[in-house]
Motif scaffolding. Structure first.
Motif, PDB file in Angstrom:
ATOM      1  N   TRP A  88      15.833 -53.827 -26.460  1.00 23.37           N
ATOM      2  CA  TRP A  88      14.636 -53.086 -26.050  1.00 23.37           C
ATOM      3  C   TRP A  88      13.903 -52.434 -27.224  1.00 23.37           C
ATOM      4  CZ3 TRP A  88      15.384 -48.236 -27.829  1.00 23.37           C
ATOM      5  CH2 TRP A  88      16.721 -47.809 -27.982  1.00 23.37           C
ATOM      6  N   ALA A  89      14.492 -52.514 -28.448  1.00 26.94           N
ATOM      7  CA  ALA A  89      14.007 -51.708 -29.570  1.00 26.94           C
ATOM      8  C   ALA A  89      13.113 -52.489 -30.515  1.00 26.94           C
ATOM      9  CB  ALA A  89      15.178 -51.126 -30.343  1.00 26.94           C
ATOM     10  N   ALA A 123       8.745 -43.498 -29.362  1.00 22.51           N
ATOM     11  CA  ALA A 123      10.100 -43.241 -29.831  1.00 22.51           C
ATOM     12  C   ALA A 123      11.085 -43.186 -28.671  1.00 22.51           C
ATOM     13  CB  ALA A 123      10.152 -41.938 -30.626  1.00 22.51           C
ATOM     14  N   ALA A 124      12.296 -43.626 -28.949  1.00 21.33           N
ATOM     15  CA  ALA A 124      13.340 -43.656 -27.921  1.00 21.33           C
ATOM     16  C   ALA A 124      14.694 -43.443 -28.577  1.00 21.33           C
ATOM     17  CB  ALA A 124      13.310 -44.991 -27.177  1.00 21.33           C
ATOM     18  N   ILE A 125      15.658 -43.033 -27.781  1.00 22.57           N
ATOM     19  CA  ILE A 125      17.020 -42.802 -28.261  1.00 22.57           C
ATOM     20  C   ILE A 125      17.953 -43.778 -27.568  1.00 22.57           C
ATOM     21  CG2 ILE A 125      18.954 -41.172 -28.304  1.00 22.57           C
ATOM     22  CD1 ILE A 125      16.851 -38.938 -28.567  1.00 22.57           C
ATOM     23  N   GLY A 126      18.753 -44.482 -28.363  1.00 20.19           N
ATOM     24  CA  GLY A 126      19.742 -45.409 -27.842  1.00 20.19           C
ATOM     25  C   GLY A 126      21.140 -44.982 -28.228  1.00 20.19           C
ATOM     26  N   ASP A 139      25.230 -52.337 -28.268  1.00 20.15           N
ATOM     27  CA  ASP A 139      24.466 -51.464 -27.372  1.00 20.15           C
ATOM     28  C   ASP A 139      25.378 -51.044 -26.218  1.00 20.15           C
ATOM     29  OD1 ASP A 139      22.690 -50.205 -25.650  1.00 20.15           O
ATOM     30  OD2 ASP A 139      21.135 -51.733 -25.843  1.00 20.15           O
ATOM     31  N   ALA A 140      25.566 -49.729 -26.059  1.00 22.55           N
ATOM     32  CA  ALA A 140      26.506 -49.228 -25.048  1.00 22.55           C
ATOM     33  C   ALA A 140      25.938 -49.244 -23.640  1.00 22.55           C
ATOM     34  CB  ALA A 140      26.933 -47.807 -25.407  1.00 22.55           C
ATOM     35  N   ILE A 141      24.619 -49.349 -23.502  1.00 25.53           N
ATOM     36  CA  ILE A 141      23.984 -49.200 -22.194  1.00 25.53           C
ATOM     37  C   ILE A 141      23.183 -50.432 -21.792  1.00 25.53           C
ATOM     38  CG2 ILE A 141      22.625 -47.656 -20.724  1.00 25.53           C
ATOM     39  CD1 ILE A 141      22.747 -45.555 -22.929  1.00 25.53           C
ATOM     40  N   GLY A 142      22.575 -51.084 -22.763  1.00 26.48           N
ATOM     41  CA  GLY A 142      21.672 -52.185 -22.469  1.00 26.48           C
ATOM     42  C   GLY A 142      20.250 -51.722 -22.219  1.00 26.48           C
ATOM     43  N   LYS A 143      20.023 -50.433 -22.398  1.00 24.30           N
ATOM     44  CA  LYS A 143      18.691 -49.836 -22.284  1.00 24.30           C
ATOM     45  C   LYS A 143      18.703 -48.532 -23.063  1.00 24.30           C
ATOM     46  CE  LYS A 143      19.761 -47.383 -17.972  1.00 24.30           C
ATOM     47  NZ  LYS A 143      19.366 -47.167 -16.557  1.00 24.30           N
ATOM     48  N   ASN A 190      31.270 -40.129 -20.048  1.00 25.58           N
ATOM     49  CA  ASN A 190      31.199 -41.486 -20.607  1.00 25.58           C
ATOM     50  C   ASN A 190      30.261 -41.583 -21.806  1.00 25.58           C
ATOM     51  OD1 ASN A 190      28.576 -41.503 -19.523  1.00 25.58           O
ATOM     52  ND2 ASN A 190      29.131 -42.820 -17.800  1.00 25.58           N
ATOM     53  N   MET A 191      29.531 -40.524 -22.103  1.00 27.45           N
ATOM     54  CA  MET A 191      28.660 -40.382 -23.276  1.00 27.45           C
ATOM     55  C   MET A 191      27.435 -41.292 -23.243  1.00 27.45           C
ATOM     56  SD  MET A 191      30.160 -37.947 -24.893  1.00 27.45           S
ATOM     57  CE  MET A 191      29.484 -37.879 -26.543  1.00 27.45           C
ATOM     58  N   ILE A 192      27.184 -41.977 -22.151  1.00 24.89           N
ATOM     59  CA  ILE A 192      26.051 -42.900 -22.103  1.00 24.89           C
ATOM     60  C   ILE A 192      25.101 -42.588 -20.947  1.00 24.89           C
ATOM     61  CG2 ILE A 192      27.303 -44.750 -23.275  1.00 24.89           C
ATOM     62  CD1 ILE A 192      27.715 -46.071 -20.536  1.00 24.89           C
ATOM     63  N   GLU A 193      25.336 -41.442 -20.287  1.00 23.07           N
ATOM     64  CA  GLU A 193      24.447 -41.017 -19.202  1.00 23.07           C
ATOM     65  C   GLU A 193      24.152 -39.532 -19.345  1.00 23.07           C
ATOM     66  OE1 GLU A 193      25.226 -42.900 -15.085  1.00 23.07           O
ATOM     67  OE2 GLU A 193      27.213 -42.802 -16.039  1.00 23.07           O
ATOM     68  N   MET A 194      22.917 -39.159 -19.027  1.00 22.74           N
ATOM     69  CA  MET A 194      22.573 -37.743 -18.982  1.00 22.74           C
ATOM     70  C   MET A 194      23.114 -37.116 -17.704  1.00 22.74           C
ATOM     71  SD  MET A 194      18.725 -37.565 -20.617  1.00 22.74           S
ATOM     72  CE  MET A 194      18.006 -38.842 -19.586  1.00 22.74           C
TER      73      MET A 194
END
Length: 317
Positions: A88-89, A123-126, A139-143, A190-194
């Motif tokens: 996505w980047a 800008a985005a944070i992955g 990529d831990a999330i795919g988005k 899990n460190m990959i979700e808010m």
């Protein structure tokens, strides 16, 4: 006679570089330091400046990982991650920070988002993940974890950059980030979700590059400040990670030959260290930066003494 003078100058120059540790990495240009300690080894995560000498903007194709057990001699593991890792980047590899949890390493990065069904860009944070600090990372999330559409207090497209992450004593993880305003949010285990809503805070003179950590019972929020050009590092403290934050002042003045600076803080072998970047290498500058380290000291009340920038750094003298 002329030959002898040239030899003397060369010897003086060689002796200077032999005794000068700062900048700590000299074979490439590095920026935005993010150090961690894992199994008694320091791993340093950095950006990588490749802009030309005459460039007027950044060119940062990837992120590197270095390691050291003495903060003087560093091993470069090469480009361990790049925006190309994320489908996505697009764009450059801006400031990032890696953190370990339950044997995995989560590398929070800032770059830019392609225009697609989810985002109009900006800008985005992955988050990338690996079983070892040197990678390989995926990529831990795919988005993206954060996209521009999630933060609307500012209208410019580059406000969601420079993530910093810490895990509190109770196991709760937090992420701070932002250019122009500072945002924070809880992260799930899990460190990959808010985990909850994004909160906006307004530290005095805040512009970008936050670094959050805890020492004893006090929380620290360091950041690059907008009070002057070039940037300086200012900070706040709090009794709780959620604030309220008390402004404490400037701890690092302008750095040589760079209008940006970026903090990273590390405790290692009983001492505290302050990581930052400047433009002091030959042909260096604001878009060709280099990471430095100097020792960091605290007052009895926990406030930070002003950082003394040196050429010798923390090398054995």
């Amino acid at each position: 006679m002329k030959k002898n003078i040239l030899i003397a100058i060369s010897l003086v120059f060689s002796c200077f570089w032999a005794s000068a540790q700062n900048p700590i990495i000299k074979h490439i240009f590095t920026a935005d330091p993010a150090p961690i300690v894992y199994r008694d080894t320091v791993f340093l995560f950095t950006g990588h400046d490749t802009a030309s000498v005459s460039a007027t903007n950044y060119k940062m194709p990837d992120w590197h990982v270095f390691s050291s057990t003495d903060l003087v001699n560093w091993k470069d593991y090469g480009a361990a991650l790049s925006p190309k890792t994320f489908s996505w980047a697009t764009g450059d590899a801006y400031a990032a920070q890696c953190i370990e949890r339950d044997g995995k390493f989560y590398w929070f990065v800032s770059t830019f988002h392609k225009k697609d069904d989810r985002s109009n860009g900006g800008a985005a944070i992955g988050v990338a993940v690996s079983d070892h600090p040197t990678g390989p990372y995926k990529d831990a999330i795919g988005k993206a974890l954060v996209i521009n559409e999630m933060t609307t207090d500012l209208k410019h497209a580059w406000d969601d950059i420079d993530p910093t992450v810490m895990i509190d004593d109770d196991g709760q993880a937090y992420m701070f980030w932002g250019n122009g305003s500072c945002r924070w949010v809880k992260l799930k285990k899990n460190m990959i979700e808010m985990d909850g809503e994004i909160t906006i805070i307004t530290p005095k003179n805040y512009i970008e590059g936050p670094w959050v950590y805890k020492r004893n019972d006090l929380y620290y929020l360091l950041y690059a400040s907008k009070g002057t050009k070039p940037e300086m590092i200012e900070y706040c403290t709090a009794k709780s990670i959620t604030g309220p934050w008390t402004y404490q002042g400037i701890i690092q003045e302008n750095v040589p030959n760079s209008f940006t600076t970026h903090p990273g803080v590390l405790d290692y072998k009983g001492k505290s260290y302050f990581f930052y970047h400047n433009g002091s290498l030959p042909t260096g500058g604001s878009y060709r930066r280099s990471i430095c380290i100097d020792e960091m000291f605290y007052n009895a009340d926990g406030t930070i003494k002003k950082i003394v920038q040196t050429a010798t750094g923390v090398a054995v003298k």
